[in-house]
Scaffold this active site. Structure first.
Site, mmCIF file in Angstrom:
data_model
loop_
_atom_site.group_PDB
_atom_site.id
_atom_site.type_symbol
_atom_site.label_atom_id
_atom_site.label_comp_id
_atom_site.label_asym_id
_atom_site.label_seq_id
_atom_site.Cartn_x
_atom_site.Cartn_y
_atom_site.Cartn_z
ATOM 1 N N ASN A 74 46.780 35.793 46.275
ATOM 2 C CA ASN A 74 45.463 35.834 45.640
ATOM 3 C C ASN A 74 45.667 36.490 44.283
ATOM 4 O O ASN A 74 45.737 37.716 44.173
ATOM 5 C CB ASN A 74 44.506 36.648 46.526
ATOM 6 N N ARG A 129 44.737 31.419 47.184
ATOM 7 C CA ARG A 129 43.291 31.509 47.169
ATOM 8 C C ARG A 129 42.831 31.133 45.756
ATOM 9 O O ARG A 129 43.304 31.683 44.766
ATOM 10 C CB ARG A 129 42.855 32.935 47.494
ATOM 11 N N HIS A 135 32.802 32.606 48.873
ATOM 12 C CA HIS A 135 33.134 33.141 50.211
ATOM 13 C C HIS A 135 33.233 32.014 51.243
ATOM 14 O O HIS A 135 33.013 32.237 52.438
ATOM 15 C CB HIS A 135 32.051 34.131 50.721
ATOM 16 N N ARG A 188 26.832 44.092 41.611
ATOM 17 C CA ARG A 188 26.100 42.927 41.072
ATOM 18 C C ARG A 188 24.625 42.995 41.461
ATOM 19 O O ARG A 188 24.296 43.384 42.588
ATOM 20 C CB ARG A 188 26.679 41.620 41.607
ATOM 21 N N GLU A 203 39.976 35.790 56.105
ATOM 22 C CA GLU A 203 40.153 34.778 55.061
ATOM 23 C C GLU A 203 41.623 34.387 54.898
ATOM 24 O O GLU A 203 41.941 33.239 54.634
ATOM 25 C CB GLU A 203 39.575 35.299 53.736
#
Ligand code: ADP
Length: 396
Positions: free
Chosen positions: A7, A90, A179, A238, A382
């Site tokens: 990733n 990813r 996601h 966020r 994941e």
């Protein structure tokens, strides 16, 4: 089959070496501050080390990781050439090009390059990671696994914004959602537990970044993140949903550029901005327990948002069979799960407060025996989805 999972971020790299058959992680770690100075946190053979190493670019970082896999106390394989079978990357943004994971070739890289305007921070780093792996491990298959792919099944009425249609056709402005690997994994686990083919599941992925997804018959119908991960729930830093006019207003009042306001809404807002304490929920819960009203407000905003999404997604799907909580907050914060579910009894959602308090890292049901809607805590994985897709696309 041993799969190297990568990733690659703009100044960091997360990685794992996983045995697909046993799900065992042989080594994992994080290279940070690439291009600044450099540091690696590496774990293998029950040994976790943190080392300052100069990483001028991502290439030196990946070279260093590959060396650690075959040398010294943390050695886990004999050679990169013979022992690593494939590499799974990813990738944040697959745009409308990719509705599933793909084996990487030149045309895939070209498409990822075309998507850079939609993910200016992430996709360049992913492309770099892919090119370095192709160079350092020639001949090995590389697979791209996208955060957006699972959501490509959304109907147009859910992914279109109510702005002139040309902005979609000319500039690709629409909801993509993120996601996806987590929502796909968790909803599949829930469908297995429900033992129902036509299940309606709502997945709440609550971590530093958070999103909700409505999954009907295994397909994403709607999700809370949008063109970028900024839309939807309130997150660590966020803001989530917001009147877009706030942007222009802040630009004028604070004398900021458009990019500065977007950065502010991405990095200085959310739990951090409202509480003024931290983006980490644990610190906010501690402060709230001591009577800090802004910390309590941050928690209330977050829970109310999640609740609103659950109600609207149940409405859009015409019902719901299960609510699933996952990721750092979803898996660990019983207080948040309880606050989200309380008041939703009218929808047949009844949380069992005692079961909800039990802490472990297993998949578990936390609804009452009489609850019409099941409530599950399902730890996400994941990396396993990336390994699994890589395996499926590369097995002989
Ligand atoms: P990321 O999106 O970076 O992968 P995670 O899924 O690890 O994030 O989630 C990080 C969030 O989970 C943080 O807000 C952290 O406070 C929260 N968290 C982790 N453990 C707990 C816990 N035991 N109780 C409450 N919150 C927790």
């Amino acid at each position: 089959m041993l799969i190297f999972i990568l990733n690659a971020g703009s100044s960091s790299l997360k990685y794992q070496l996983m045995n697909h058959a046993t799900h065992r992680v042989l080594a994992s770690g994080l290279c940070e501050r690439i291009g600044i100075d450099g540091r690696i946190i590496h774990e293998a053979n029950d040994l976790k080390t943190t080392t300052d190493v100069d990483f001028p670019t991502h290439k030196e970082a990946i070279e260093y990781v590959l060396k650690l896999l075959v040398e010294g106390k943390q050695k886990v394989i004999d050679t990169i050439e013979h022992d690593i079978d494939a590499i799974g990357h990813r990738v944040v943004h697959g745009g409308e090009y990719f509705n599933q994971s793909v084996l990487i070739d030149d045309s895939v890289i070209r498409k990822l390059e075309k998507l850079i305007p939609l993910a200016p921070l992430h996709n360049p780093a992913h492309i770099l990671g892919i090119k370095i792996c192709l160079e350092l491990m020639p001949g090995k298959p590389n697979v791209a696994v996208f955060d957006t792919a699972f959501h490509q099944s959304m109907p147009a009425c859910n992914y279109m914004y109510a702005i002139p249609y040309e902005d979609y056709t000319e500039h690709k402005v629409r909801k993509y959602g993120f996601h996806g690997t987590s929502h796909s994994y968790v909803s599949q686990e829930a469908a297995k537990l429900l033992n129902k083919k036509d299940s309606k599941v709502i997945v709440c992925h609550l971590g530093n970044g958070s999103s909700v997804c409505a999954v009907k018959e295994g397909k994403s119908m709607d999700t809370s993140m949008g063109l970028t991960p900024l839309e939807g729930l309130m997150m660590g830093t966020r803001c989530g949903d917001l009147d877009p006019a706030v942007l222009a207003y802040l630009m004028e009042k604070k004398n900021m550029s458009a990019n500065e306001v977007v950065d502010y809404l991405n990095k200085k807002s959310g739990l951090l901005g409202v509480s003024g304490i931290s983006s980490d929920l644990r610190e906010i819960m501690e402060a709230s327990a001591k009577g800090d009203t802004r910390a309590s407000l941050a928690i209330d905003i977050q829970c109310n948002r999640i609740k609103k999404y659950i109600c609207s997604y149940a409405g859009v799907m015409g019902g719901v069979d299960a609510i699933c909580f996952t990721a750092g907050i979803g898996e660990n914060a019983d207080l948040i799960r309880e606050k989200v579910c309380s008041g939703l009894e009218f929808m047949g959602i009844e949380i069992d407060k005692e079961k909800n308090k039990i802490r472990n890292s297993n998949t578990r049901e936390i609804s009452t025996d009489t609850s019409k809607v099941k409530i599950f805590v399902i730890p996400t994985n994941e990396e396993f989805v990336i390994a699994n897709d890589t395996y499926n696309l590369t097995k002989a």
